[in-house]
Every structure is written in C-alpha cells, then in structure tokens.
Design a protein around this motif. Sequence first.
Motif, PDB file in Angstrom:
ATOM      1  N   ASN A   9      10.790  16.446 -25.855  1.00  0.00           N
ATOM      2  CA  ASN A   9      11.382  17.676 -26.337  1.00  0.00           C
ATOM      3  C   ASN A   9      10.574  18.673 -27.025  1.00  0.00           C
ATOM      4  O   ASN A   9      10.543  19.901 -26.433  1.00  0.00           O
ATOM      5  CB  ASN A   9      12.773  17.374 -27.014  1.00  0.00           C
ATOM      6  N   MET A  10       9.289  18.360 -27.772  1.00  0.00           N
ATOM      7  CA  MET A  10       8.608  19.390 -28.365  1.00  0.00           C
ATOM      8  C   MET A  10       7.852  19.967 -27.144  1.00  0.00           C
ATOM      9  O   MET A  10       7.477  20.965 -27.369  1.00  0.00           O
ATOM     10  CB  MET A  10       7.525  18.564 -29.161  1.00  0.00           C
ATOM     11  N   ALA A  11       7.596  19.056 -26.057  1.00  0.00           N
ATOM     12  CA  ALA A  11       6.697  19.706 -24.993  1.00  0.00           C
ATOM     13  C   ALA A  11       7.688  20.957 -24.298  1.00  0.00           C
ATOM     14  O   ALA A  11       7.011  21.919 -23.772  1.00  0.00           O
ATOM     15  CB  ALA A  11       6.551  18.815 -23.916  1.00  0.00           C
ATOM     16  N   VAL A  12       8.942  21.112 -24.522  1.00  0.00           N
ATOM     17  CA  VAL A  12       9.719  22.267 -23.886  1.00  0.00           C
ATOM     18  C   VAL A  12       9.406  23.590 -24.635  1.00  0.00           C
ATOM     19  O   VAL A  12       9.215  24.383 -24.219  1.00  0.00           O
ATOM     20  CB  VAL A  12      11.241  21.667 -24.048  1.00  0.00           C
ATOM     21  N   ASP A  13       9.281  23.218 -25.931  1.00  0.00           N
ATOM     22  CA  ASP A  13       9.125  24.480 -26.838  1.00  0.00           C
ATOM     23  C   ASP A  13       8.011  24.833 -27.475  1.00  0.00           C
ATOM     24  O   ASP A  13       7.549  25.965 -27.663  1.00  0.00           O
ATOM     25  CB  ASP A  13      10.309  24.364 -27.753  1.00  0.00           C
ATOM     26  N   ALA A  14       7.353  23.786 -27.822  1.00  0.00           N
ATOM     27  CA  ALA A  14       6.042  23.989 -28.560  1.00  0.00           C
ATOM     28  C   ALA A  14       4.768  24.295 -27.638  1.00  0.00           C
ATOM     29  O   ALA A  14       4.824  24.270 -26.595  1.00  0.00           O
ATOM     30  CB  ALA A  14       6.006  22.597 -29.400  1.00  0.00           C
ATOM     31  N   SER A  15       3.673  25.026 -28.409  1.00  0.00           N
ATOM     32  CA  SER A  15       2.559  25.107 -27.718  1.00  0.00           C
ATOM     33  C   SER A  15       2.081  23.607 -27.486  1.00  0.00           C
ATOM     34  O   SER A  15       2.323  22.747 -28.047  1.00  0.00           O
ATOM     35  CB  SER A  15       1.451  25.942 -28.638  1.00  0.00           C
ATOM     36  N   LEU A  16       1.093  23.546 -26.362  1.00  0.00           N
ATOM     37  CA  LEU A  16       0.339  22.174 -26.254  1.00  0.00           C
ATOM     38  C   LEU A  16      -0.376  21.635 -27.534  1.00  0.00           C
ATOM     39  O   LEU A  16      -0.375  20.681 -27.723  1.00  0.00           O
ATOM     40  CB  LEU A  16      -0.588  22.439 -25.016  1.00  0.00           C
ATOM     41  N   ARG A  17      -0.947  22.555 -28.180  1.00  0.00           N
ATOM     42  CA  ARG A  17      -1.536  22.087 -29.343  1.00  0.00           C
ATOM     43  C   ARG A  17      -0.701  21.407 -30.391  1.00  0.00           C
ATOM     44  O   ARG A  17      -0.835  20.291 -30.853  1.00  0.00           O
ATOM     45  CB  ARG A  17      -2.433  23.193 -29.942  1.00  0.00           C
ATOM     46  N   ASP A  18       0.547  22.253 -30.600  1.00  0.00           N
ATOM     47  CA  ASP A  18       1.386  21.718 -31.634  1.00  0.00           C
ATOM     48  C   ASP A  18       2.034  20.225 -30.977  1.00  0.00           C
ATOM     49  O   ASP A  18       2.244  19.405 -31.739  1.00  0.00           O
ATOM     50  CB  ASP A  18       2.520  22.696 -31.837  1.00  0.00           C
ATOM     51  N   GLY A  19       2.288  20.227 -29.716  1.00  0.00           N
ATOM     52  CA  GLY A  19       3.037  19.288 -28.973  1.00  0.00           C
ATOM     53  C   GLY A  19       1.931  18.024 -29.162  1.00  0.00           C
ATOM     54  O   GLY A  19       2.616  16.900 -29.464  1.00  0.00           O
ATOM     55  N   LEU A  20       0.749  18.180 -28.792  1.00  0.00           N
ATOM     56  CA  LEU A  20      -0.227  17.116 -28.920  1.00  0.00           C
ATOM     57  C   LEU A  20      -0.278  16.482 -30.432  1.00  0.00           C
ATOM     58  O   LEU A  20      -0.309  15.331 -30.658  1.00  0.00           O
ATOM     59  CB  LEU A  20      -1.552  17.683 -28.472  1.00  0.00           C
TER      60      LEU A  20
END
Length: 261
Positions: A216-227
């Motif tokens: 779910n993080m991948a839907v809203d966050a930047s790639l950097r934050d999601g990783l």
Amino acid sequence: MSYETVLVEVKEGVGVITLNRPKVMNALNQTLTRELGEVIDVLENAEEVGCIIITGGDKVFAAGADINEMKDLTFPQLYMANFPYIQRDCWRAIDEARKPIIAAVAGFALGGGCEMVMACDFIIAGETAKFGQPEVTIGTIPGAGGTQRLTKAVGKAKAMEMCLSGRMMDAAEAERSGLVSRIVPVEELAETAFKTARKIASNSRPVVYMVKESVNMAVDASLRDGLAFERRNFASSFAFEDCKEGMTAFAEKRKPDFKHR
Ligand code: CO8
C-alpha cells in the motif's frame, strides 16, 4: 451473525461476505453499507479469520449505489454526513482493515460497486465481470473513490474515458489494464477466491500485515520513502518467531508451523 443485506460464513480461516440484495442487483443502500461495515469489523477482530472475501455471488457484484434511495438526498444531507462515509460504514472499514480483503467479482461492478472492489486489496474476476463508473449518465460523479482509484489502477486515459462516458470495461480489458489480478471461469470464481484466501490465511499473520502495509505504501509514497519503509519492515520481520520458523522449516524441508495465524 444475521443481517438483512449480507450473508457471512467463516471457514478454514476465511471470512466470506456475500452481498445479498438480488432483486436490485445488490445496489448499495445505507443498510448494506452499514451492515457490511459491521461485518468487516467483526471479521477483522475474529482471531480465527486471516483473510476476508467480499463477493456478490456468481451473477452480479453490485450495480452501484441504490439510486432509488439516493435520488431524493440533498446537498446539505450529503455534506453534513460526509456521504458516503456515514458513521462507521463499509468504506472506512475496508480502508482500515489490516487483514487482506479480496473482491471476487462476477457480472456488473458499477459505480459504488466498482469503487468497493477497487478499495479491496485485489480483485479476482469471473469471465462475466464488467467494471464501470456510469455516474455521469445519471447526472453525478463517482463519490467513493472512482475517479481516484480507477486512475491509479488503469491510468488517466482509460479512467478519464470511462468516467466521462460511462463505458464499461470487460474482464479481459480489466486484466490487461491491471485492474484485476486474474480472470477465471465464473463457475470457478468462489473456489479460486477461497483457495487464495485460505493460502493467505495460512501465512504468518503479522507478516501478512507487513506485506499489505508495504504494498500500500507504493500507491501513495515516493519510491524512496516506499523502499525505506519496506527495508525497515523486512528487518522487523526478523523479530517474529514465525520468521525463524519459516526459514528453519525451509532448511529442514518441512512445512512451517507458524505461531501467529
Ligand atoms: N439502484 C437501484 N436499483 C437498481 C440499481 C441501482 N443502482 N441497478 C439496478 N437496479 C434494479 C433495477 O431498477 C431493476 O429493478 P426492477 O426489476 O424492480 O425494475 C433491477 O435492479 C434489475 O435491473 P435492470 O432491469 O435495469 O437490469 P438490466 O440487466 O437491464 O441492466 C444495469 C443492468 C446496466 C446494471 C442497469 O440496471 C443500470 O444501469 N443500473 C444502474 C447503474 C448505475 O448507474 N450505477 C451507478 C449508481 S450511482 C453510484 O454508484 C454513486 C456511488 C456513490 C458512493 C457509494 C455510495 C454507496
């Protein structure tokens, strides 16, 4: 558990909710959205349930909000109630559930029905599934995430065309466009969804929660934050006994016996 507009069954770690207003193609009235919210909360808190399925059965998922109930509502009523987020109804319950929710869709999933299945974690479609946001054809617009989730799922071109024209997408187009995870013959829909849910429920529950949160993080966050979020969750999973058990079981060539499920 007995409800007017939904049926509920719990078996083998899976909670199956069936929308049950067949005379009106499971149109979503306020009783249904409230009862569905209550049931999701019950299953979310039920120790023995590890995964939830929402389905409309093998004919139709839901033809949208109940237009007969909706047609006389006024702007102040909708605005004051923050419609459709009435009290603690299904929209909030689906959004906040930590247990995975699978939508098993045959036939129409239109308007609020399409919005509901898109709010679930993934969609398994029967060959007859049809998705659409026809609100524009009755003089309104999607109100429970249609313009947002459809755009994120299939991209601006298809979402814009569908929301502007009311054009429906069939199961094949929905799979090509990434809206559904897979298509199965309608006769196999219930069993496929059930087996998938049972497989999910057999995994370590806290790890399943971590997977859901991370995807779910991948839907809203930047790639950097999601990783970064994923990396932290990966490390954290090593704190669970189930992680040690899973890897030890692999090394010992046996099935894992997870403690938390
Ligand atoms: N509301 C109320 N009744 C409905 C609805 C509905 N959305 N959809 C179908 N029905 C009823 C019909 O009135 C009919 O009842 P009856 O037999 O008493 O006449 C019965 O279901 C069968 O429908 P049809 O005879 O029309 O069946 P068809 O096979 O000819 O057509 C369709 C099927 C194409 C699905 C057609 O019924 C249709 O277009 N339905 C409306 C679809 C629509 O516009 N949906 C969007 C509604 S607006 C919306 O969802 C906004 C969401 C806002 C947030 C969510 C809040 C919950």
